[in-house]
Every structure is written in structure tokens, then in C-alpha cells.
Design a protein around this motif. Structure first.
Motif, mmCIF file in Angstrom:
data_model
loop_
_atom_site.group_PDB
_atom_site.id
_atom_site.type_symbol
_atom_site.label_atom_id
_atom_site.label_comp_id
_atom_site.label_asym_id
_atom_site.label_seq_id
_atom_site.Cartn_x
_atom_site.Cartn_y
_atom_site.Cartn_z
ATOM 1 N N ASP A 35 -1.372 7.637 8.589
ATOM 2 C CA ASP A 35 -2.650 6.781 8.046
ATOM 3 C C ASP A 35 -2.658 5.364 8.118
ATOM 4 O OD1 ASP A 35 -3.426 9.471 7.481
ATOM 5 O OD2 ASP A 35 -2.834 9.420 5.353
ATOM 6 N N LEU A 36 -1.289 4.816 8.115
ATOM 7 C CA LEU A 36 -0.914 3.532 7.851
ATOM 8 C C LEU A 36 -1.184 2.695 9.145
ATOM 9 C CD1 LEU A 36 1.696 2.935 5.174
ATOM 10 C CD2 LEU A 36 -0.621 2.975 4.813
ATOM 11 N N GLN A 37 -0.681 3.505 10.336
ATOM 12 C CA GLN A 37 -0.693 2.855 11.705
ATOM 13 C C GLN A 37 -2.075 2.147 11.974
ATOM 14 O OE1 GLN A 37 1.464 4.504 15.030
ATOM 15 N NE2 GLN A 37 2.296 6.018 13.331
ATOM 16 N N GLY A 38 -3.218 3.109 11.648
ATOM 17 C CA GLY A 38 -4.461 2.612 11.979
ATOM 18 C C GLY A 38 -5.004 1.661 11.124
ATOM 19 N N THR A 39 -4.969 1.889 9.901
ATOM 20 C CA THR A 39 -5.358 1.105 8.636
ATOM 21 C C THR A 39 -4.974 -0.471 8.946
ATOM 22 O OG1 THR A 39 -5.282 2.894 7.138
ATOM 23 C CG2 THR A 39 -5.467 0.911 6.175
ATOM 24 N N ASP A 82 4.045 11.785 0.962
ATOM 25 C CA ASP A 82 5.292 11.876 1.943
ATOM 26 C C ASP A 82 5.251 10.963 3.054
ATOM 27 O OD1 ASP A 82 4.301 13.513 4.313
ATOM 28 O OD2 ASP A 82 3.205 14.404 2.539
ATOM 29 N N ARG A 83 6.373 10.811 3.652
ATOM 30 C CA ARG A 83 6.436 9.667 4.612
ATOM 31 C C ARG A 83 5.705 10.112 5.831
ATOM 32 N NH1 ARG A 83 9.387 10.258 8.841
ATOM 33 N NH2 ARG A 83 10.196 8.532 10.358
ATOM 34 N N LYS A 84 5.563 11.473 6.264
ATOM 35 C CA LYS A 84 4.747 11.798 7.491
ATOM 36 C C LYS A 84 3.321 11.343 7.372
ATOM 37 C CE LYS A 84 8.020 15.267 9.273
ATOM 38 N NZ LYS A 84 8.168 16.520 9.774
ATOM 39 N N THR A 85 2.795 11.671 6.214
ATOM 40 C CA THR A 85 1.381 11.387 5.938
ATOM 41 C C THR A 85 0.887 10.037 6.103
ATOM 42 O OG1 THR A 85 1.399 13.621 4.898
ATOM 43 C CG2 THR A 85 -0.563 11.909 4.419
ATOM 44 N N PHE A 104 0.826 -1.130 -0.006
ATOM 45 C CA PHE A 104 -0.059 -0.007 -0.127
ATOM 46 C C PHE A 104 0.945 1.385 0.070
ATOM 47 C CE2 PHE A 104 -2.530 3.352 1.766
ATOM 48 C CZ PHE A 104 -3.757 3.096 1.360
ATOM 49 N N ALA A 105 1.876 1.202 0.732
ATOM 50 C CA ALA A 105 2.765 2.150 0.914
ATOM 51 C C ALA A 105 3.387 2.536 -0.372
ATOM 52 C CB ALA A 105 4.059 2.210 2.022
#
Length: 478
Positions: A49-53, A42-45, A32-33
Motif C-alpha cells: 500500500d505504501l509504495q503508491g501512497t 503486517d509488513r506485506k500489506t 504512517f507505517a
């Protein structure tokens, strides 16, 4: 870098399933990344978002983004379309798409592809966290274990099985790593239903003691036949000795066999440098294969195989040299072969491969290659009409269409170069500002004018015919 492979043995099937689920989520997060990076995120965004997903902690997500970025950069460097990257393997996916395999064989192939696609996890080491926070090696009374973080303050332990006969010291090394608190990275991979761990540790090398102060060993690797040419030069760049090491084992055989012999030949080069007390100079080469070209049939596939073999061999030479405290210098490989064959092969009566290694060695010492006076005179006397005649000769003589195309391309560029010199004389030894030409084009024109007529069908091995031109300024005399 030291990499140690080990099989993980879980205390129960439930623990294994928990880790498999973690690997599946991490693999999905990485894919996904990758897609989001292609879209410019960008990396920060992404990290937010990915932690919760994917229900992963910050470190796992950060490592997934890093792996995705590494895959993207690798695709671009290899001139592959980043949008067409297939996670799980293009070859396996292609076989599944063709459906030429049925029944159990097809299901086995499908499982193998799914394992490569979904069975991955990577965790970087961290010195501040005493090794690795998410996947930590722990030594207990009943063995060595890998503690895997599977959630908020939840851990699964797997026993590290790393001690079959030929690698019986692996577990001991891992125990020492765990005690020393040095950072190590861990990568988990699913293969044939089992989970394997790969522990990577950055080596600490001794201080460099053998430098270029007393001279260097220059090396040049060649694809046909597979061999290493080496030369020894003093600190002033004077040739002292040279040699050639055939590597027939790298032309064919299994992957493991080739890997063994790459280490073997790397040891030979480093041994030479250590005995002579000289630094090592190698080409800093990135081979990118773009279409067919060459001096003989099959050259494209041979160059592709050679590029991987070459990079692997260089990496091993650099690693072994660092372990011995030997300086390794990387240089720009541009025109080393051409300069070697035109200037030093006829002068010292050596092969073009040895001559190329000599140019590499001198370049490592910062020496510039002056163009011999007789070659300058020859260039000034060369005419466009003579090159036009050579073009017709190549058209009528050379049967290999790929070689003919390359010759004609080089001759046309040489003609343009001569025309630029005629319009602005006196600029032979300096870059031609405002044009696409440089001083290297001088060597290329010489190669076209004197080497191509000698052997238009293949690269010559004997350059003694150039000695009269180089020393006496005579060409074509009986």
C-alpha cells in the motif's frame, strides 16, 4: 559497527530540493507505517500500500517499515506508551506547545523540530547489490559522490565532504568501501538547512584467540561513585588479582567529553584482558527505571544517567575486545551484588564492588555459588519475630522515606519466605516449587537480616563484621 559522518554538497539547488522532497516523503511513510503497525497491520500489506501512497520504491518503503518497527520495539522495551511517541522530539515539541519563546527564537525552534520530523531518509546495505542500491558511493576524478535514487531510473549526485582536519582519512575510507563492494547503510538527516549522510559499515572481526580457557576478567560498573571494578580469576574460578578504575569524568561534563572517556576506559579494560590473556565477563544488563528508589537522595536520576553510560561503555568494551580477538561473555546480573557482599567481601576483605565483579567472573565460567554452611544455620535460627522487630527498628530509625519503603518491602518479603520454610522445612537450597520464591530469596533474606541492621541509612562499604558469622557462625558476639 563503524559510522562515518559527512556533509553533502549538491551541484545545484534544484537537486537539493529533489532530495529534500524524497526525505519528506520517506519520513511521512515511516510515521504512517508506525501508526499502521500499532493497529496490527503486517509488513506485506503495508509494503504493497505504501509504495503508491508515497511514491517510493520497494526498498525505501521496506526500510521505512523497518525503522518504524524499531521505534515501536524501543518504546515498548523502555516501558513508554507507544501511542505517545512524538516524531521530531518530545522536548522540542513541548517547548513549542508552551509558547514561552516568541519571534525569531520560536521560528528557529519550529524549523529545528520540522527538520528532525521530516528530514530523514534511511537505506540499508545489500551485499548482493554490491553495497547499497538506493544510495551508492561512487568515486570520480573530481571527488567522491553519493548517488541518490530519487525515482524510477532517476538519480541525483551529491559530493561527499568528509575531510576536515581531524578526520582527513574519512573520504579515503569511503572510497575503499566503494571499491570493496561491502554492504553499507546510509542515513540522511537535515540539520540547519544542510543535509548530512551517516555511513554505517559492519566490521569484520578477527578470529577469537583469547578465550576463558585460562580464566577471565570480570567487571562491574558502579553509579556512585562512577567506577569500574575488575577481578582476575583462573580457569577454576579462584581469585588472582583485582583493581578499581575511578571514572570521575563520566559524572559530569559535555556529551563529547563523556564519550571520549568511555572509549578511554574501555581501552583500559581490554588492555588488562589482553595482557593477562583472559576473556572478559560483563553483565547482560537492561536497566529500566520505574519510580524512585534507593539508598540516597537523587538515586533515580543517577541510575538513569548511569544506565545510558553503562550500556555505552559495555558496547565499546565489546567492540574493542572483538577487534583484539578477545572473547566477551555476558551473564545474568541477578543478585551478583548481594552474593558478593555477603560471601566474598568478608571472606577476602574486599569491597562489595570488587566482590560483585568476582561473582560475575565466576558466573562467566559457569560456577554456581554454594551457600556457606554457617549462613544456612543462621537462616534456620532466624525467626519471624526477629524480622518483625527489625521492621519496627527501621520504621523508627530510617529518615529517608524512599529507603525506608524499600527496607520494609524487603523485610516483608523475607518474612513470607521464612513462613514458607517453616511450613515446608528442608527446602532451603532448592527453588520453592509452587511459590513465587527461589534460592535467590535466601541471599535476599540474609541481606535483610545481617546487612540492614549494620547500616540502615546507607549501603555499607565495610563488611568485615560479617566475617565471624561466615567463618565461625557467630553473630553479634563481642
Amino acid at each position: 559497527m563503524i559510522v562515518i559522518q559527512a556533509k553533502l554538497i549538491f551541484l545545484n539547488q534544484q537537486d537539493k530540493q529533489i532530495v529534500l522532497d524524497l526525505m519528506r516523503r520517506w519520513s511521512s511513510c515511516m510515521r504512517f507505517a508506525y501508526k499502521r503497525l500499532l493497529e496490527g497491520y503486517d509488513r506485506k500489506t503495508l509494503k504493497r500500500d505504501l509504495q503508491g501512497t508515497f511514491d517510493l520504491n520497494s526498498r525505501y518503503v521496506d526500510d521505512a517499515i523497518m525503522k518504524a518497527r524499531s521505534t515501536l520495539e524501543s518504546a515498548r522495551q523502555l516501558d513508554n506508551n507507544p501511542k505517545k511517541v512524538i516524531f521530531g522530539g518530545r522536548d522540542l515539541f513541548g517547548k513549542l506547545q508552551k509558547r514561552h519563546i516568541n519571534g525569531k527564537a520560536y521560528e528557529k525552534l519550529k524549523i529545528r523540530w520540522q527538520e528532525k520530523r521530516k528530514g530523514n531518509l534511511y537505506s540499508r546495505g545489500d551485499k548482493s547489490k554490491k553495497g547499497n542500491l538506493n544510495t551508492r558511493i561512487e568515486v570520480k576524478e573530481n571527488g567522491t559522490f553519493l548517488r541518490i535514487n530519487v525515482g524510477e531510473r532517476k538519480y541525483v549526485y551529491a559530493k561527499i565532504q568528509a575531510g576536515w582536519k581531524k578526520n582527513k582519512n574519512r573520504e579515503g575510507i569511503l572510497q575503499e568501501i566503494a571499491k570493496s563492494n561491502i554492504p553499507y547503510s546510509v542515513e540522511l538527516k537535515l540539520k540547519n538547512g544542510s543535509i548530512y549522510a551517516y555511513f554505517a559499515i559492519e566490521e569484520e572481526y578477527p578470529e577469537v584467540k583469547i578465550t576463558k580457557e585460562k580464566g577471565v576478567i570480570g567487571i562491574d560498573t558502579n553509579a556512585y561513585p562512577e567506577n569500574i571494578s575488575w577481578v582476575e580469576v583462573d580457569e577454576k574460578g579462584n581469585l588472582i588479582s583485582y583493581g578499581n578504575i575511578p571514572m570521575p569524568e563520566l559524572a559530569s561534563g559535555s556529551k563529547d567529553k563523556k564519550e571520549y572517556f568511555r572509549w578511554h576506559y574501555a581501552h583500559e579494560i581490554v588492555k588488562i584482558a589482553k595482557e593477562k590473556g583472559k576473556a572478559i565477563v560483563i553483565e547482560g544488563l537492561e536497566i529500566k527505571e520505574k519510580g524512585k528508589r534507593g539508598d540516597f537522595s537523587g538515586r533515580k536520576s543517577r541510575r538513569i544517567r548511569h544506565s545510558f553510560s553503562y550500556k555505552s561503555l559495555l558496547s565499546k568494551i565489546k567492540t574493542l575486545a572483538k577487534r583484539e580477538g578477545i572473547e566477551v561473555i555476558e551473564v545474568d546480573p541477578s543478585y551478583t551484588s548481594i552474593i558478593g557482599m555477603l560471601k566474598y567481601a568478608p571472606q577476602y576483605m574486599i569491597t562489595k564492588d570488587i566482590a560483585a565483579a568476582y561473582v560475575i567472573a565466576r558466573r562467566g565460567l559457569g560456577k554456581e555459588e554454594k551457600i556457606p554452611d554457617n549462613y544456612i544455620k543462621f537462616l534456620h535460627a532466624l525467626t519471624v519475630e526477629e524480622l518483625e522487630e527489625l521492621k519496627e527498628y527501621v520504621k523508627n530509625t530510617v529518615k529517608n522515606k524512599y529507603l525506608k519503603k524499600r527496607h520494609l518491602k524487603e523485610i516483608n518479603r523475607a518474612i513470607k519466605f521464612l513462613q514458607s520454610l517453616e511450613s515446608e522445612p528442608g527446602r532451603v537450597l532448592e527453588p520453592l516449587d509452587g511459590t513465587s520464591f527461589s534460592t535467590y530469596d535466601f541471599w535476599q533474606v540474609l541481606k535483610v537480616a545481617v546487612v540492614t541492621p549494620l547500616s540502615p541509612e546507607k549501603v555499607p562499604r565495610d563488611f568485615s563484621a560479617l566475617k565471624k558469622l561466615l567463618i565461625q557462625g557467630k553473630w553479634g558476639d563481642s
